[in-house]
Design a protein around this motif. Structure first.
Motif, PDB file in Angstrom:
ATOM      1  N   ILE A   1       0.853  -1.189   0.000  1.00 17.04           N
ATOM      2  CA  ILE A   1       0.000   0.000   0.000  1.00 17.04           C
ATOM      3  C   ILE A   1       0.883   1.231   0.000  1.00 17.04           C
ATOM      4  O   ILE A   1       1.759   1.373   0.858  1.00 17.04           O
ATOM      5  N   LYS A   2       0.625   2.117  -0.950  1.00 13.40           N
ATOM      6  CA  LYS A   2       1.426   3.337  -1.033  1.00 13.40           C
ATOM      7  C   LYS A   2       0.936   4.322   0.014  1.00 13.40           C
ATOM      8  O   LYS A   2      -0.267   4.480   0.236  1.00 13.40           O
ATOM      9  N   ASP A   3       1.867   5.012   0.674  1.00  7.21           N
ATOM     10  CA  ASP A   3       1.513   5.985   1.702  1.00  7.21           C
ATOM     11  C   ASP A   3       0.736   7.164   1.099  1.00  7.21           C
ATOM     12  O   ASP A   3       0.842   7.456  -0.086  1.00  7.21           O
ATOM     13  N   LYS A   4      -0.039   7.833   1.962  1.00  9.73           N
ATOM     14  CA  LYS A   4      -0.847   8.967   1.509  1.00  9.73           C
ATOM     15  C   LYS A   4       0.012  10.136   1.042  1.00  9.73           C
ATOM     16  O   LYS A   4      -0.301  10.815   0.081  1.00  9.73           O
ATOM     17  N   LYS A   5       1.109  10.373   1.772  1.00  9.04           N
ATOM     18  CA  LYS A   5       1.925  11.565   1.503  1.00  9.04           C
ATOM     19  C   LYS A   5       3.165  11.268   0.673  1.00  9.04           C
ATOM     20  O   LYS A   5       3.553  12.045  -0.173  1.00  9.04           O
ATOM     21  N   TYR A   6       3.809  10.139   0.984  1.00  5.45           N
ATOM     22  CA  TYR A   6       5.121   9.881   0.377  1.00  5.45           C
ATOM     23  C   TYR A   6       5.044   8.723  -0.610  1.00  5.45           C
ATOM     24  O   TYR A   6       4.778   7.586  -0.227  1.00  5.45           O
ATOM     25  N   PRO A   7       5.290   9.005  -1.886  1.00  4.57           N
ATOM     26  CA  PRO A   7       5.169   7.959  -2.914  1.00  4.57           C
ATOM     27  C   PRO A   7       6.272   6.905  -2.813  1.00  4.57           C
ATOM     28  O   PRO A   7       6.172   5.853  -3.445  1.00  4.57           O
ATOM     29  N   ASN A   8       7.321   7.195  -2.009  1.00  2.00           N
ATOM     30  CA  ASN A   8       8.424   6.237  -1.859  1.00  2.00           C
ATOM     31  C   ASN A   8       8.305   5.433  -0.554  1.00  2.00           C
ATOM     32  O   ASN A   8       9.262   4.830  -0.112  1.00  2.00           O
ATOM     33  N   LEU A   9       7.107   5.481   0.058  1.00  2.19           N
ATOM     34  CA  LEU A   9       6.872   4.754   1.316  1.00  2.19           C
ATOM     35  C   LEU A   9       5.713   3.773   1.131  1.00  2.19           C
ATOM     36  O   LEU A   9       4.650   4.147   0.636  1.00  2.19           O
ATOM     37  N   PHE A  10       5.952   2.517   1.507  1.00  2.00           N
ATOM     38  CA  PHE A  10       4.933   1.485   1.320  1.00  2.00           C
ATOM     39  C   PHE A  10       4.707   0.684   2.604  1.00  2.00           C
ATOM     40  O   PHE A  10       5.605   0.557   3.435  1.00  2.00           O
ATOM     41  N   LEU A  11       3.496   0.150   2.714  1.00  2.30           N
ATOM     42  CA  LEU A  11       3.171  -0.705   3.860  1.00  2.30           C
ATOM     43  C   LEU A  11       2.730  -2.076   3.362  1.00  2.30           C
ATOM     44  O   LEU A  11       1.920  -2.182   2.439  1.00  2.30           O
ATOM     45  N   LEU A  12       3.292  -3.109   3.975  1.00  2.47           N
ATOM     46  CA  LEU A  12       2.773  -4.453   3.742  1.00  2.47           C
ATOM     47  C   LEU A  12       2.028  -4.845   5.018  1.00  2.47           C
ATOM     48  O   LEU A  12       2.650  -5.145   6.034  1.00  2.47           O
ATOM     49  N   PRO A  13       0.689  -4.787   4.987  1.00  3.24           N
ATOM     50  CA  PRO A  13      -0.064  -5.020   6.222  1.00  3.24           C
ATOM     51  C   PRO A  13      -0.061  -6.489   6.614  1.00  3.24           C
ATOM     52  O   PRO A  13       0.186  -7.376   5.803  1.00  3.24           O
ATOM     53  N   SER A  14      -0.366  -6.700   7.880  1.00  2.75           N
ATOM     54  CA  SER A  14      -0.445  -8.062   8.389  1.00  2.75           C
ATOM     55  C   SER A  14      -1.886  -8.571   8.209  1.00  2.75           C
ATOM     56  O   SER A  14      -2.780  -7.818   7.872  1.00  2.75           O
ATOM     57  N   ALA A  15      -2.071  -9.875   8.442  1.00  2.00           N
ATOM     58  CA  ALA A  15      -3.423 -10.439   8.369  1.00  2.00           C
ATOM     59  C   ALA A  15      -4.071 -10.326   9.745  1.00  2.00           C
ATOM     60  O   ALA A  15      -3.410 -10.504  10.758  1.00  2.00           O
ATOM     61  N   GLN A  16      -5.344 -10.011   9.762  1.00  2.00           N
ATOM     62  CA  GLN A  16      -6.013  -9.820  11.042  1.00  2.00           C
ATOM     63  C   GLN A  16      -6.701 -11.101  11.531  1.00  2.00           C
ATOM     64  O   GLN A  16      -6.832 -11.311  12.725  1.00  2.00           O
ATOM     65  N   THR A  17      -7.111 -11.943  10.600  1.00  2.00           N
ATOM     66  CA  THR A  17      -7.901 -13.108  11.004  1.00  2.00           C
ATOM     67  C   THR A  17      -7.111 -14.417  10.935  1.00  2.00           C
ATOM     68  O   THR A  17      -7.683 -15.491  10.821  1.00  2.00           O
ATOM     69  N   ARG A  18      -5.793 -14.310  10.992  1.00  2.00           N
ATOM     70  CA  ARG A  18      -4.956 -15.509  10.998  1.00  2.00           C
ATOM     71  C   ARG A  18      -4.112 -15.493  12.260  1.00  2.00           C
ATOM     72  O   ARG A  18      -4.211 -14.570  13.065  1.00  2.00           O
ATOM     73  N   ASP A  19      -3.262 -16.502  12.433  1.00  2.00           N
ATOM     74  CA  ASP A  19      -2.371 -16.435  13.592  1.00  2.00           C
ATOM     75  C   ASP A  19      -0.911 -16.565  13.171  1.00  2.00           C
ATOM     76  O   ASP A  19      -0.607 -16.763  12.001  1.00  2.00           O
ATOM     77  N   LYS A  20      -0.037 -16.452  14.173  1.00  2.00           N
ATOM     78  CA  LYS A  20       1.407 -16.361  13.902  1.00  2.00           C
ATOM     79  C   LYS A  20       1.941 -17.559  13.124  1.00  2.00           C
ATOM     80  O   LYS A  20       2.918 -17.456  12.401  1.00  2.00           O
ATOM     81  N   SER A  21       1.308 -18.729  13.289  1.00  2.00           N
ATOM     82  CA  SER A  21       1.830 -19.934  12.646  1.00  2.00           C
ATOM     83  C   SER A  21       1.516 -19.975  11.152  1.00  2.00           C
ATOM     84  O   SER A  21       1.900 -20.910  10.461  1.00  2.00           O
ATOM     85  N   SER A  22       0.825 -18.934  10.641  1.00  2.00           N
ATOM     86  CA  SER A  22       0.523 -18.900   9.202  1.00  2.00           C
ATOM     87  C   SER A  22       1.762 -18.630   8.366  1.00  2.00           C
ATOM     88  O   SER A  22       1.753 -18.815   7.150  1.00  2.00           O
ATOM     89  N   VAL A  23       2.804 -18.136   9.030  1.00  2.00           N
ATOM     90  CA  VAL A  23       4.041 -17.790   8.321  1.00  2.00           C
ATOM     91  C   VAL A  23       5.207 -18.417   9.072  1.00  2.00           C
ATOM     92  O   VAL A  23       5.169 -18.520  10.294  1.00  2.00           O
ATOM     93  N   ASN A  24       6.238 -18.846   8.339  1.00  2.00           N
ATOM     94  CA  ASN A  24       7.424 -19.345   9.035  1.00  2.00           C
ATOM     95  C   ASN A  24       8.663 -18.520   8.665  1.00  2.00           C
ATOM     96  O   ASN A  24       8.640 -17.772   7.684  1.00  2.00           O
ATOM     97  N   PRO A  25       9.722 -18.632   9.447  1.00  2.00           N
ATOM     98  CA  PRO A  25      10.918 -17.802   9.213  1.00  2.00           C
ATOM     99  C   PRO A  25      11.490 -17.941   7.803  1.00  2.00           C
ATOM    100  O   PRO A  25      11.945 -16.952   7.226  1.00  2.00           O
ATOM    101  N   GLU A  26      11.453 -19.144   7.239  1.00  2.00           N
ATOM    102  CA  GLU A  26      11.987 -19.329   5.885  1.00  2.00           C
ATOM    103  C   GLU A  26      11.219 -18.483   4.872  1.00  2.00           C
ATOM    104  O   GLU A  26      11.799 -17.873   3.975  1.00  2.00           O
ATOM    105  N   GLN A  27       9.888 -18.460   5.031  1.00  2.00           N
ATOM    106  CA  GLN A  27       9.055 -17.671   4.118  1.00  2.00           C
ATOM    107  C   GLN A  27       9.349 -16.181   4.256  1.00  2.00           C
ATOM    108  O   GLN A  27       9.353 -15.436   3.272  1.00  2.00           O
TER     109      GLN A  27
END
Lengths: 262, 90
Positions: free
Chosen positions: A75-101
């Protein structure tokens, strides 16, 4: 050329997410290309602090599971075109991702960005392991309280054990009036106890609450906390900046240069 | 807090710092009080072979000290062992 930095603390509620938002925005103000990754799966918050909560379509877990391409989730920031956010998932838990991924994801993002900031969840379990997996540098956030410092010490030990090359300390929520009358540990006290390099001290500032309410990071504004974050960003990119005199507001207090000398 | 109390009481900031220093030593060493007690008893046994020591006054703790070889600090075991009487020249 890119640098991967995890923002962590052990204890919750000391200001990891606020720090990630402000440092990320501050680096973007310095014309760096920055991506912020919220690794707190199940309890995402970086999106609201950045004021981007209405723009989320895909999230970190979608990317990892291959439901979308990385670019679709950024997601591109509102003010800065060189700033992006990769949001987390809200309805999952920590085990959905592992360190290798996480490592794989970060390797892919490295090609695009100068700075990759990882907002780490509280605790030392899987969420923490995911967040530090691809990091080469860490910012440890603490407040001048026994519980936060104890947890920070534990975190520093774990970061060292995981061979994170550079670990710097941010002392957050300083109340100089309390330090002055001896009812709060000073920045020097905290540094002495944790014995790692200090990269910034941020005062407890009402304006932080206001900026979080509005979903606009404070960095770059004239508020004391905003200037403290700005200085942290300058130090991150390798500039030498003197530590702020956090007593400036009070005016009549003697200069605190001694407190922040290193 | 009254004006005079300020001088009598130890500042809570200093109390916090002292508590933390002790706490982190045991956290970092991962040494339980039981283990420390066992180390202490073993030290008493060994030293007692050669001299009479004040077991009550014996104090051991794990702290940090400046390393001589590199610039960092390293953990160190400090033992303060008061000698009551040197039994005989060793």
């Amino acid at each position: 050329m890119s640098e991967v930095i995890v923002i962590t603390s052990g204890k919750g509620g000391v200001g990891k997410t606020t720090t990630t938002a402000n440092v990320g925005t501050g680096l973007a103000q310095l014309d760096k290309k920055v991506v912020l990754i919220d690794t707190d799966i199940g309890l995402r918050n970086l999106d609201v602090v950045m004021g981007l909560e209405n723009r989320i379509v895909y999230n970190l877990v979608d990317v990892v599971e291959g439901n979308c391409r990385i670019k679709q989730a950024l997601i591109k920031d509102k003010k800065y075109p060189n700033l992006f956010l990769l949001p987390s998932a809200q309805t999952r838990d920590k085990s959905s991702v592992n360190p290798e991924q996480m490592k794989k994801l970060i390797e892919d993002l490295r090609e695009e960005f100068d700075y990759i900031l990882l907002d780490c969840p509280a605790g030392i379990e899987q969420g923490f392991q995911n967040a530090i997996a691809g990091a080469e540098r860490a910012l440890v956030v603490t407040t001048p309280e026994v519980s936060a410092i104890r947890d920070a010490d534990r975190i520093i030990g774990l970061l060292e054990a995981n061979e994170i090359g550079k670990i710097d300390l941010i002392v957050n929520r300083l109340r100089m009036d309390m330090v002055k009358r001896g009812d709060m540990m000073s920045v020097d006290d905290v540094c002495e106890i944790l014995s790692i390099d200090l990269i910034g001290a941020v005062p407890d500032d009402e304006q932080i609450v206001v900026s979080t309410n509005q979903g606009e990071p404070l960095v770059g504004s004239n508020a004391l906390a905003g200037r403290a974050y700005e200085n942290i960003c300058h130090r991150l990119i390798g500039e030498e900046v003197p530590f702020l005199d956090l007593n400036a507001k009070e005016g009549f207090f003697a200069k605190l240069a001694g407190v922040f000398k290193k | 807090m009254g004006f005079m109390d300020f001088f009598k009481k130890k500042n809570s900031g200093d109390v916090a710092k002292d508590r933390l220093k002790l706490l982190l030593v045991s956290d970092r060493a991962d040494c339980s009080p039981d283990v420390m007690e066992a180390i202490k008893n073993d030290i008493i046994q060994v030293i007692s072979k050669y001299m009479e020591i004040d077991a009550e006054g014996l104090d051991i703790q794990i702290t940090q000290t400046e390393s001589e070889s590199n610039n960092g600090t390293v953990p160190a075991l400090f033992a303060n062992i008061p000698i009551k009487d040197l039994k005989h020249s060793c």
